[in-house]
Design an enzyme around this catalytic site. Sequence first.
Site, PDB file in Angstrom:
ATOM      1  N   THR A  52      -2.134  34.569  30.465  1.00 61.26           N
ATOM      2  CA  THR A  52      -1.452  34.940  31.693  1.00 61.26           C
ATOM      3  C   THR A  52      -1.547  36.449  31.861  1.00 61.26           C
ATOM      4  O   THR A  52      -2.297  37.112  31.128  1.00 61.26           O
ATOM      5  CB  THR A  52      -0.014  34.353  31.704  1.00 61.26           C
ATOM      6  OG1 THR A  52       0.574  34.643  32.953  1.00 61.26           O
ATOM      7  CG2 THR A  52       0.857  34.860  30.565  1.00 61.26           C
ATOM      8  N   LYS A  60      -6.070  37.509  32.408  1.00 60.57           N
ATOM      9  CA  LYS A  60      -6.859  36.425  33.016  1.00 60.57           C
ATOM     10  C   LYS A  60      -8.328  36.813  33.257  1.00 60.57           C
ATOM     11  O   LYS A  60      -9.196  35.955  33.242  1.00 60.57           O
ATOM     12  CB  LYS A  60      -6.211  35.969  34.329  1.00 60.57           C
ATOM     13  CG  LYS A  60      -4.914  35.189  34.107  1.00 60.57           C
ATOM     14  CD  LYS A  60      -4.354  34.644  35.412  1.00 60.57           C
ATOM     15  CE  LYS A  60      -3.036  33.925  35.174  1.00 60.57           C
ATOM     16  NZ  LYS A  60      -2.468  33.333  36.372  1.00 60.57           N
ATOM     17  N   ASP A 111      -4.876  26.940  37.424  1.00 57.55           N
ATOM     18  CA  ASP A 111      -3.877  27.291  38.457  1.00 57.55           C
ATOM     19  C   ASP A 111      -4.188  26.588  39.785  1.00 57.55           C
ATOM     20  O   ASP A 111      -3.341  25.899  40.356  1.00 57.55           O
ATOM     21  CB  ASP A 111      -3.866  28.804  38.713  1.00 57.55           C
ATOM     22  CG  ASP A 111      -3.091  29.569  37.646  1.00 57.55           C
ATOM     23  OD1 ASP A 111      -2.253  28.974  36.965  1.00 57.55           O
ATOM     24  OD2 ASP A 111      -3.354  30.780  37.519  1.00 57.55           O
ATOM     25  N   GLY A 137      -0.570  36.251  50.270  1.00 57.86           N
ATOM     26  CA  GLY A 137      -0.928  36.792  48.966  1.00 57.86           C
ATOM     27  C   GLY A 137      -2.426  36.759  48.747  1.00 57.86           C
ATOM     28  O   GLY A 137      -3.150  35.980  49.399  1.00 57.86           O
ATOM     29  N   ALA A 138      -2.874  37.646  47.829  1.00 55.39           N
ATOM     30  CA  ALA A 138      -4.305  37.696  47.509  1.00 55.39           C
ATOM     31  C   ALA A 138      -4.493  38.012  46.026  1.00 55.39           C
ATOM     32  O   ALA A 138      -5.538  38.509  45.614  1.00 55.39           O
ATOM     33  CB  ALA A 138      -4.994  38.746  48.380  1.00 55.39           C
ATOM     34  N   GLY A 139      -3.463  37.745  45.212  1.00 56.64           N
ATOM     35  CA  GLY A 139      -3.550  37.977  43.768  1.00 56.64           C
ATOM     36  C   GLY A 139      -4.189  36.780  43.070  1.00 56.64           C
ATOM     37  O   GLY A 139      -4.859  35.955  43.700  1.00 56.64           O
ATOM     38  N   GLY A 140      -3.937  36.685  41.758  1.00 55.45           N
ATOM     39  CA  GLY A 140      -4.568  35.637  40.953  1.00 55.45           C
ATOM     40  C   GLY A 140      -4.259  34.242  41.456  1.00 55.45           C
ATOM     41  O   GLY A 140      -5.152  33.387  41.543  1.00 55.45           O
ATOM     42  N   ALA A 141      -2.985  33.977  41.806  1.00 57.18           N
ATOM     43  CA  ALA A 141      -2.609  32.626  42.242  1.00 57.18           C
ATOM     44  C   ALA A 141      -3.282  32.298  43.578  1.00 57.18           C
ATOM     45  O   ALA A 141      -3.829  31.210  43.763  1.00 57.18           O
ATOM     46  CB  ALA A 141      -1.084  32.520  42.359  1.00 57.18           C
ATOM     47  N   GLY A 161       7.249  25.419  43.301  1.00 59.74           N
ATOM     48  CA  GLY A 161       6.392  25.972  42.243  1.00 59.74           C
ATOM     49  C   GLY A 161       6.443  25.202  40.939  1.00 59.74           C
ATOM     50  O   GLY A 161       5.510  25.285  40.130  1.00 59.74           O
TER      51      GLY A 161
END
Length: 291
Positions: free
Chosen positions: A69, A73, A109, A132-136, A256
């Site tokens: 995590t 990643k 994920d 959002g535009a992060g890892g998730a 979630g």
Amino acid sequence: MEAILNFKQELTGAFGQPIAENPTQAMIEAAYRHHKLDWRYLTIEVAPEGLADAVAGAKAMGFVGFNCTIPHKVSVIPYLDGLGDSAALMGAVNCVVCREGKWIGENTDGKGFLESLCRRFDPKGKRVVIFGAGGAARAISVELALAGVKGITIVNRTAARGQELADLLATKVNDCVEVELEIEFIHWPKEYAVPAHAELVINATSIGLFPQLDATLPISNESIAPHMFVADVIPNPPQTLFVKTARNRGCEVIDGLEMLVAQGVIGIRHWAGIDADTVVMRQALESVFKS
Ligand code: NDP
């Protein structure tokens, strides 16, 4: 003949920093117990400068696999022997599995999100808005694209990050899909109204994550309409303000915890080759969040 005693347990775990508040151990070990696997899932604090040693240690100690995590990643990739298809597309790994002596990086994920979504909503041909535009967000948008959605709108506060994800979807990912995806990026400096044509609306930001329970998405709540299926990635607490708003607006919602359980099931499938009981896993998480 007397049974041979075995005190050696199979090892799995999570490497991250910070890691202490990550509840995955409670969920995975509940599944191990339920399925009579004498296995352990260890929650291990690993600093960025310790990652190489931690991976070498896992290999030396015969781990079956491990989760990665934040912040590992992407940085774990050089220590692996290969990547699964979607992990290669995303350029991020959250689940490592040892297969025939080779250490392979997978990304559960997005697959976990898709598995929990598809129980109630078919994303094929649908228009999606993702905050959002992060890892998730990256993992979810790539899997949704591969599942055949019609269009994806990425809405993100930091323009460069949002544009980078939109570009990845429009190029590398679009090369892998049958029908060309419509991709749009919206910079998000102020309140955003979800367009009426959206059919799936996803919060993939960290807004609402414990302890920021009062944090709200800067969106117009009136633009959330009952025909939209809504999802939130925040596992703690599962009832975010966004989840509550969407339910009050008449939408069907997945929280979630559903994604967390589904990606845990995929991890256990990679490591142990079994389909773990989702009810047992969700109950373990719920009891952690109640206590
Ligand atoms: P990242 O740090 O990679 O990305 C965070 C995203 O949230 C970015 O797009 C960031 O925007 C946005 N963001 C954060 N705060 C704000 C704010 N105040 N206003 C607007 N945008 C904001 O994190 P991840 O993508 O890895 O994780 C995101 C969330 O997903 C976490 O809460 C994590 O717990 C959850 N998660 C849940 C999983 C599950 O199984 N349920 C699995 C994986 C993650 P910007 O680019 O502008 O910084």
